[in-house]
Design a protein around this motif. Structure first.
Motif, PDB file in Angstrom:
ATOM      1  N   GLU A 197       0.929  -1.504  -0.059  1.00 16.98           N
ATOM      2  CA  GLU A 197       0.523  -0.178   0.130  1.00 16.98           C
ATOM      3  C   GLU A 197       0.832   0.882  -0.090  1.00 16.98           C
ATOM      4  OE1 GLU A 197      -2.336  -0.310   3.038  1.00 16.98           O
ATOM      5  OE2 GLU A 197      -3.833  -2.262   2.537  1.00 16.98           O
ATOM      6  N   PRO A 198       1.314   1.597  -1.104  1.00 16.71           N
ATOM      7  CA  PRO A 198       1.961   2.782  -0.891  1.00 16.71           C
ATOM      8  C   PRO A 198       1.209   4.012  -0.987  1.00 16.71           C
ATOM      9  CG  PRO A 198       2.484   1.768  -3.709  1.00 16.71           C
ATOM     10  CD  PRO A 198       1.473   0.768  -2.209  1.00 16.71           C
ATOM     11  N   THR A 199       2.151   5.072  -0.597  1.00  9.56           N
ATOM     12  CA  THR A 199       0.939   6.248  -0.089  1.00  9.56           C
ATOM     13  C   THR A 199       0.867   6.608  -1.573  1.00  9.56           C
ATOM     14  OG1 THR A 199       2.951   7.913   0.384  1.00  9.56           O
ATOM     15  CG2 THR A 199       2.329   6.490   2.850  1.00  9.56           C
ATOM     16  N   SER A 200       0.037   8.183  -0.853  1.00  7.70           N
ATOM     17  CA  SER A 200      -0.231   8.768  -2.267  1.00  7.70           C
ATOM     18  C   SER A 200       0.916   9.864  -2.362  1.00  7.70           C
ATOM     19  CB  SER A 200      -1.758   9.549  -2.011  1.00  7.70           C
ATOM     20  OG  SER A 200      -1.536  10.398  -0.807  1.00  7.70           O
ATOM     21  N   GLY A 201       1.532  10.225  -2.029  1.00  6.31           N
ATOM     22  CA  GLY A 201       2.984  10.708  -1.470  1.00  6.31           C
ATOM     23  C   GLY A 201       4.175  10.323  -2.477  1.00  6.31           C
ATOM     24  N   GLU A 202       3.657   8.464  -2.299  1.00  4.74           N
ATOM     25  CA  GLU A 202       4.687   7.883  -2.802  1.00  4.74           C
ATOM     26  C   GLU A 202       4.564   7.770  -3.995  1.00  4.74           C
ATOM     27  OE1 GLU A 202       7.115   5.223   1.179  1.00  4.74           O
ATOM     28  OE2 GLU A 202       4.434   4.435   0.011  1.00  4.74           O
ATOM     29  N   ARG A 203       2.918   8.002  -4.770  1.00  5.80           N
ATOM     30  CA  ARG A 203       3.012   6.953  -6.206  1.00  5.80           C
ATOM     31  C   ARG A 203       3.549   8.346  -6.843  1.00  5.80           C
ATOM     32  NH1 ARG A 203      -0.682   3.178  -6.766  1.00  5.80           N
ATOM     33  NH2 ARG A 203      -2.042   1.611  -4.582  1.00  5.80           N
ATOM     34  N   GLN A 204       2.854  10.152  -6.185  1.00 10.15           N
ATOM     35  CA  GLN A 204       3.552  10.914  -6.845  1.00 10.15           C
ATOM     36  C   GLN A 204       4.788  10.938  -7.734  1.00 10.15           C
ATOM     37  OE1 GLN A 204       0.419  13.178  -8.029  1.00 10.15           O
ATOM     38  NE2 GLN A 204       2.926  13.492  -9.270  1.00 10.15           N
ATOM     39  N   ARG A 205       5.449  10.519  -6.030  1.00 12.32           N
ATOM     40  CA  ARG A 205       7.113  10.530  -6.224  1.00 12.32           C
ATOM     41  C   ARG A 205       7.364   9.913  -7.412  1.00 12.32           C
ATOM     42  NH1 ARG A 205      11.665   9.182  -2.026  1.00 12.32           N
ATOM     43  NH2 ARG A 205      13.792   9.383  -3.480  1.00 12.32           N
ATOM     44  N   PHE A 206       6.997   8.806  -7.414  1.00  8.41           N
ATOM     45  CA  PHE A 206       6.921   7.425  -8.457  1.00  8.41           C
ATOM     46  C   PHE A 206       6.773   8.522  -9.774  1.00  8.41           C
ATOM     47  CE2 PHE A 206       5.782   3.511 -10.790  1.00  8.41           C
ATOM     48  CZ  PHE A 206       6.597   3.464 -10.692  1.00  8.41           C
ATOM     49  N   GLN A 207       5.597   8.878  -9.953  1.00  8.53           N
ATOM     50  CA  GLN A 207       5.110   9.503 -11.133  1.00  8.53           C
ATOM     51  C   GLN A 207       5.924  10.274 -12.058  1.00  8.53           C
ATOM     52  OE1 GLN A 207       2.703   7.522 -13.604  1.00  8.53           O
ATOM     53  NE2 GLN A 207       2.356   5.892 -12.275  1.00  8.53           N
ATOM     54  N   ASP A 208       6.409  11.243 -10.997  1.00  4.77           N
ATOM     55  CA  ASP A 208       7.003  12.176 -11.334  1.00  4.77           C
ATOM     56  C   ASP A 208       8.134  12.145 -11.608  1.00  4.77           C
ATOM     57  OD1 ASP A 208       5.243  14.082 -10.398  1.00  4.77           O
ATOM     58  OD2 ASP A 208       5.561  14.556  -8.523  1.00  4.77           O
ATOM     59  N   ALA A 209       9.079  10.270 -11.762  1.00  2.00           N
ATOM     60  CA  ALA A 209       9.912  10.592 -11.438  1.00  2.00           C
ATOM     61  C   ALA A 209       9.839   9.912 -12.847  1.00  2.00           C
ATOM     62  CB  ALA A 209      10.438   9.238 -10.121  1.00  2.00           C
ATOM     63  N   ILE A 210       9.296   9.354 -13.213  1.00  4.56           N
ATOM     64  CA  ILE A 210       8.981   8.702 -14.271  1.00  4.56           C
ATOM     65  C   ILE A 210       8.531   9.622 -15.575  1.00  4.56           C
ATOM     66  CG2 ILE A 210       7.147   7.929 -16.122  1.00  4.56           C
ATOM     67  CD1 ILE A 210       6.819   5.631 -13.640  1.00  4.56           C
ATOM     68  N   ALA A 211       7.896  11.514 -14.806  1.00  5.81           N
ATOM     69  CA  ALA A 211       7.708  11.590 -15.503  1.00  5.81           C
ATOM     70  C   ALA A 211       9.179  12.779 -16.518  1.00  5.81           C
ATOM     71  CB  ALA A 211       6.417  13.274 -15.562  1.00  5.81           C
ATOM     72  N   ARG A 212       9.841  13.089 -15.925  1.00  2.89           N
ATOM     73  CA  ARG A 212      11.503  13.860 -15.932  1.00  2.89           C
ATOM     74  C   ARG A 212      11.779  12.752 -17.024  1.00  2.89           C
ATOM     75  NH1 ARG A 212      11.002  14.780 -10.158  1.00  2.89           N
ATOM     76  NH2 ARG A 212      12.766  12.969  -9.773  1.00  2.89           N
ATOM     77  N   THR A 213      11.882  11.197 -16.059  1.00  2.00           N
ATOM     78  CA  THR A 213      12.320  10.494 -17.001  1.00  2.00           C
ATOM     79  C   THR A 213      12.538  10.333 -18.216  1.00  2.00           C
ATOM     80  OG1 THR A 213      13.380   9.365 -15.784  1.00  2.00           O
ATOM     81  CG2 THR A 213      13.352   8.148 -17.950  1.00  2.00           C
ATOM     82  N   ASP A 214      11.285  10.231 -18.762  1.00  7.58           N
ATOM     83  CA  ASP A 214      10.005  10.412 -20.499  1.00  7.58           C
ATOM     84  C   ASP A 214      10.271  11.666 -21.280  1.00  7.58           C
ATOM     85  OD1 ASP A 214       9.148   7.650 -20.092  1.00  7.58           O
ATOM     86  OD2 ASP A 214       7.097   8.168 -19.382  1.00  7.58           O
ATOM     87  N   GLY A 215      10.741  12.676 -20.151  1.00  9.38           N
ATOM     88  CA  GLY A 215      11.121  14.655 -20.492  1.00  9.38           C
ATOM     89  C   GLY A 215      12.469  14.046 -21.475  1.00  9.38           C
ATOM     90  N   GLU A 216      13.325  13.339 -20.214  1.00  9.37           N
ATOM     91  CA  GLU A 216      15.267  13.594 -20.414  1.00  9.37           C
ATOM     92  C   GLU A 216      15.083  13.456 -21.863  1.00  9.37           C
ATOM     93  OE1 GLU A 216      16.713  12.310 -17.441  1.00  9.37           O
ATOM     94  OE2 GLU A 216      16.776  13.694 -16.022  1.00  9.37           O
ATOM     95  N   THR A 217      14.556  11.739 -21.586  1.00  7.90           N
ATOM     96  CA  THR A 217      13.886  10.824 -23.003  1.00  7.90           C
ATOM     97  C   THR A 217      13.905  11.071 -24.952  1.00  7.90           C
ATOM     98  OG1 THR A 217      12.367   9.682 -22.408  1.00  7.90           O
ATOM     99  CG2 THR A 217      14.528   8.761 -21.733  1.00  7.90           C
ATOM    100  N   ARG A 218      13.076  12.653 -24.563  1.00  9.82           N
ATOM    101  CA  ARG A 218      11.896  13.020 -25.686  1.00  9.82           C
ATOM    102  C   ARG A 218      13.065  14.018 -26.370  1.00  9.82           C
ATOM    103  NH1 ARG A 218       6.546  13.361 -23.006  1.00  9.82           N
ATOM    104  NH2 ARG A 218       6.035  11.249 -23.546  1.00  9.82           N
TER     105      ARG A 218
END
Length: 212
Positions: A191-212
């Protein structure tokens, strides 16, 4: 003579090269016979220059590599270290290469992983090796995503694990609709917290942004 009998006769064909690596985890002789039959089925001459090594050596060696996920002996050693905190550990941008079990064509993309340690953490490079090991077998993307999440939760005794994979499937791009699209699958353990879920999605978004 039946087809089955003919195949049994081929199994003792002394013209086939002797298996050179009995620890590879596959039956090289069966792989050689199978690939040779496929080449014959599509109208190719398996013994023409350029194809001899294909069925004798290259494809069996490739299959040995791409099926490592079925062998526990090939699993990376997940040596752990004492965690200094219970903060979320996030690793993004992990390459994924696997084989669709329906068509035996590749699918490839990127995996992102996060976990909340329960006393122990693992070296970051081990996460990459673990994903690669899990990916090297016939599977479906949905199944692979779940297997990585459940496997890491067990290996690390983690309180929470999040896994996301985005991949392109050659069985869609090369046949069928012949269109290259991206499929995204997710798996969550604990059961990840809402904050952990958001941190995970933010990290994915940064990675996706760097690879474009």
């Amino acid at each position: 003579m039946s087809d089955d009998t003919q195949l049994d006769d081929r199994s003792t064909d002394e013209s086939l090269p002797v298996q050179t690596d009995p620890t590879s985890g596959i039956d090289h002789e069966k792989a050689q016979r199978g690939v040779k039959l496929v080449l014959e089925a599509i109208g190719e001459d398996p013994d023409r220059p350029g194809l001899t090594d294909t069925w004798q050596r290259r494809i069996p060696e490739m299959l040995a590599t791409l099926s490592e996920g079925d062998r526990q002996a090939a699993k990376p050693t997940m040596r752990t270290f004492e965690a200094t905190s219970q903060d979320l550990v996030v690793k993004t941008g992990i390459p994924v290469y696997s084989l669709c079990e329906h068509h035996m064509l590749p699918y490839h993309g990127t995996a992102h992983i996060a976990y909340r340690p329960d006393g122990d953490v693992v070296g970051l490079s081990k996460l990459i090796r673990y994903v690669r090991w899990q990916s090297r077998r016939l599977t479906m993307q949905e199944e692979l995503t779940q297997d990585i999440a459940h496997g890491l939760a067990e290996e690390l005794d983690a309180e929470a694990v999040l896994v996301e994979i985005s991949a392109t499937h050659m069985c869609e791009a090369m046949r069928g609709i012949e269109t290259e699209t991206t499929t995204t699958t997710r798996a969550t353990i604990g059961e990840p917290t809402s904050g952990e879920r958001q941190r995970f999605q933010d990290a994915i978004a940064r990675t996706d942004g760097e690879t474009r």
